[in-house]
Design a protein around this motif. Structure first.
Motif, PDB file in Angstrom:
ATOM      1  N   ASN A   1       7.631   1.195   8.923  1.00  0.00           N
ATOM      2  CA  ASN A   1       7.055   2.695   8.528  1.00  0.00           C
ATOM      3  C   ASN A   1       5.906   2.629   9.442  1.00  0.00           C
ATOM      4  N   GLY A   2       5.570   2.368  10.103  1.00  0.00           N
ATOM      5  CA  GLY A   2       4.140   2.110  11.058  1.00  0.00           C
ATOM      6  C   GLY A   2       2.917   1.894  10.584  1.00  0.00           C
TER       7      GLY A   2
ATOM      8  N   VAL B   1       9.782  -4.338  -2.156  1.00  0.00           N
ATOM      9  CA  VAL B   1       9.448  -3.842  -1.174  1.00  0.00           C
ATOM     10  C   VAL B   1       8.864  -2.943  -1.329  1.00  0.00           C
ATOM     11  N   ARG B   2       9.902  -1.902  -1.580  1.00  0.00           N
ATOM     12  CA  ARG B   2       9.241   0.038  -1.291  1.00  0.00           C
ATOM     13  C   ARG B   2       8.259   0.470  -2.533  1.00  0.00           C
ATOM     14  N   LEU B   3       7.997  -0.257  -3.322  1.00  0.00           N
ATOM     15  CA  LEU B   3       6.981   0.010  -5.103  1.00  0.00           C
ATOM     16  C   LEU B   3       5.623  -0.569  -4.109  1.00  0.00           C
ATOM     17  N   ALA B   4       5.661  -1.915  -2.976  1.00  0.00           N
ATOM     18  CA  ALA B   4       4.092  -2.381  -2.452  1.00  0.00           C
ATOM     19  C   ALA B   4       4.090  -1.483  -1.870  1.00  0.00           C
ATOM     20  N   THR B   5       5.004  -0.460  -0.702  1.00  0.00           N
ATOM     21  CA  THR B   5       4.272   0.407   0.039  1.00  0.00           C
ATOM     22  C   THR B   5       4.262   1.181  -0.237  1.00  0.00           C
ATOM     23  N   TRP B   6       4.687   1.958  -1.468  1.00  0.00           N
ATOM     24  CA  TRP B   6       4.652   2.994  -1.901  1.00  0.00           C
ATOM     25  C   TRP B   6       3.575   3.199  -2.091  1.00  0.00           C
ATOM     26  N   VAL B   7       2.932   1.843  -2.921  1.00  0.00           N
ATOM     27  CA  VAL B   7       1.032   2.140  -3.672  1.00  0.00           C
ATOM     28  C   VAL B   7       0.438   1.928  -2.463  1.00  0.00           C
ATOM     29  N   ILE B   8       0.967   1.206  -1.439  1.00  0.00           N
ATOM     30  CA  ILE B   8       0.157   1.532  -0.350  1.00  0.00           C
ATOM     31  C   ILE B   8      -0.035   3.173  -0.089  1.00  0.00           C
ATOM     32  N   GLN B   9       1.158   3.650   0.688  1.00  0.00           N
ATOM     33  CA  GLN B   9       1.206   4.784   0.749  1.00  0.00           C
ATOM     34  C   GLN B   9       0.089   6.350   0.166  1.00  0.00           C
TER      35      GLN B   9
ATOM     36  N   PHE C   1       7.021   7.327  -8.272  1.00  0.00           N
ATOM     37  CA  PHE C   1       7.386   6.232  -8.111  1.00  0.00           C
ATOM     38  C   PHE C   1       9.465   5.907  -7.928  1.00  0.00           C
ATOM     39  N   THR C   2      10.025   6.406  -7.558  1.00  0.00           N
ATOM     40  CA  THR C   2      11.719   6.681  -7.647  1.00  0.00           C
ATOM     41  C   THR C   2      12.318   4.752  -7.431  1.00  0.00           C
ATOM     42  N   PHE C   3      13.152   4.616  -7.574  1.00  0.00           N
ATOM     43  CA  PHE C   3      14.012   3.522  -8.095  1.00  0.00           C
ATOM     44  C   PHE C   3      15.234   3.893  -7.399  1.00  0.00           C
TER      45      PHE C   3
END
Length: 273
Positions: free
Chosen positions: A23-24, A193-201, A258-260
């Motif tokens: 994701n860059g 993994v998606r949640l951790a990335t979402w927190v950053i984004q 956030f969506t699961f």
């Protein structure tokens, strides 16, 4: 390009590193194992050997603190080490981060900070009272947030990290007197993994969030479904939890947007090794 350093490229950290790279993000990290560090470097993840025992030990790890985000993901080892060990680990990490002027630290905590008293647990709960949950992790959180704190921080209290090769029913296969009537507090590896990335984004800073699936089926339903789907024996017998349970509330992250992918632990996917 945002730089992320992951302290702890383990069961969660390594797939997170790969997801962030896809994701860059520019990603580097640490592992306690020399051979694993070599493998990760061969795969394109800049990895150094680093272990907090509780002081830092390793090779060429100072560069990890030259980063935009420090993602701290190390196991607390509460079963084998004294209560003071994990807070001391975080104290060393914090001191090194301050010296390196790290602007943002994300700390992987655990829902074990909440006591098992037959209640629904929220991020706003007061954990300062005696008799609360895992004291080592509670105190580690306090170390991170206490003064001096010249950086932004985020605490993610993950529930049981499952999915992939971590199958809850397998751990209790064929066993007797397994607690079956308490609600589970799980999150699938992909959602973690998606949640951790979402927190950053989303730049969720200076906040605490529970990282747990919003649905909480009973343990017996999970264990029986795992056994049926994956072909191993279920528990031989069950017992009750009494008041020794908790249900971790996920309303905050849902409200934040956030969506699961896996909101129901009964639908988690696994792989047999």
């Amino acid at each position: 390009m945002t730089r992320v350093s992951i302290i702890g490229l383990g069961w969660l950290g390594e797939p997170l590193a790969n997801y962030l790279r896809a994701n860059g993000f520019e990603v580097k990290g640490s592992t306690t194992q020399t051979e694993k560090a070599k493998r990760l470097n061969q795969q394109g993840i800049e990895a150094s050997r680093l272990k907090f025992n509780p002081h830092p030990e390793g090779d060429r790890f100072q560069h990890l603190f030259d980063t935009d985000i420090l993602f701290v993901n190390i196991p607390p080892r509460t079963r084998t080490m004294p209560e003071s060990f994990h807070p001391e680990q975080i104290k060393f990490i914090k001191e090194m981060a301050i010296q390196a002027h790290v602007p943002w630290i994300i700390f992987v905590s655990s829902t074990s900070v909440y006591p098992d008293k037959g209640q629904i647990a929220k991020e706003s709960d007061d954990l300062s009272q005696e008799g609360n949950g895992n004291q080592a992790i509670i105190k580690a959180e306090e170390v991170l947030r206490s003064a001096p704190c010249p950086f932004d921080w985020t605490i993610i209290r993950f529930g049981g990290l499952l999915g992939a090769d971590r199958i809850p029913g397998k751990y209790f296969s064929g066993k007797e007197n397994v607690i079956g009537d308490s609600p589970v507090n799980y999150i699938h590896q992909e959602d973690a993994v998606r949640l951790a990335t979402w927190v950053i984004q989303q730049e969720i800073k200076n906040d605490i969030i529970n990282g747990v699936a919003p649905l909480h089926p009973q343990r017996k339903a999970i264990y029986e479904k795992n056994a049926k789907d994956l072909g191993f024996p279920p528990p031989l017998s069950y017992t009750t939890a009494g008041n020794s349970w908790k249900e971790i509330n996920a309303d905050k992250i849902l409200a934040l947007g956030f969506t699961f992918k896996f909101p129901n632990p009964l639908d988690f996917t696994y792989r047999l090794e």
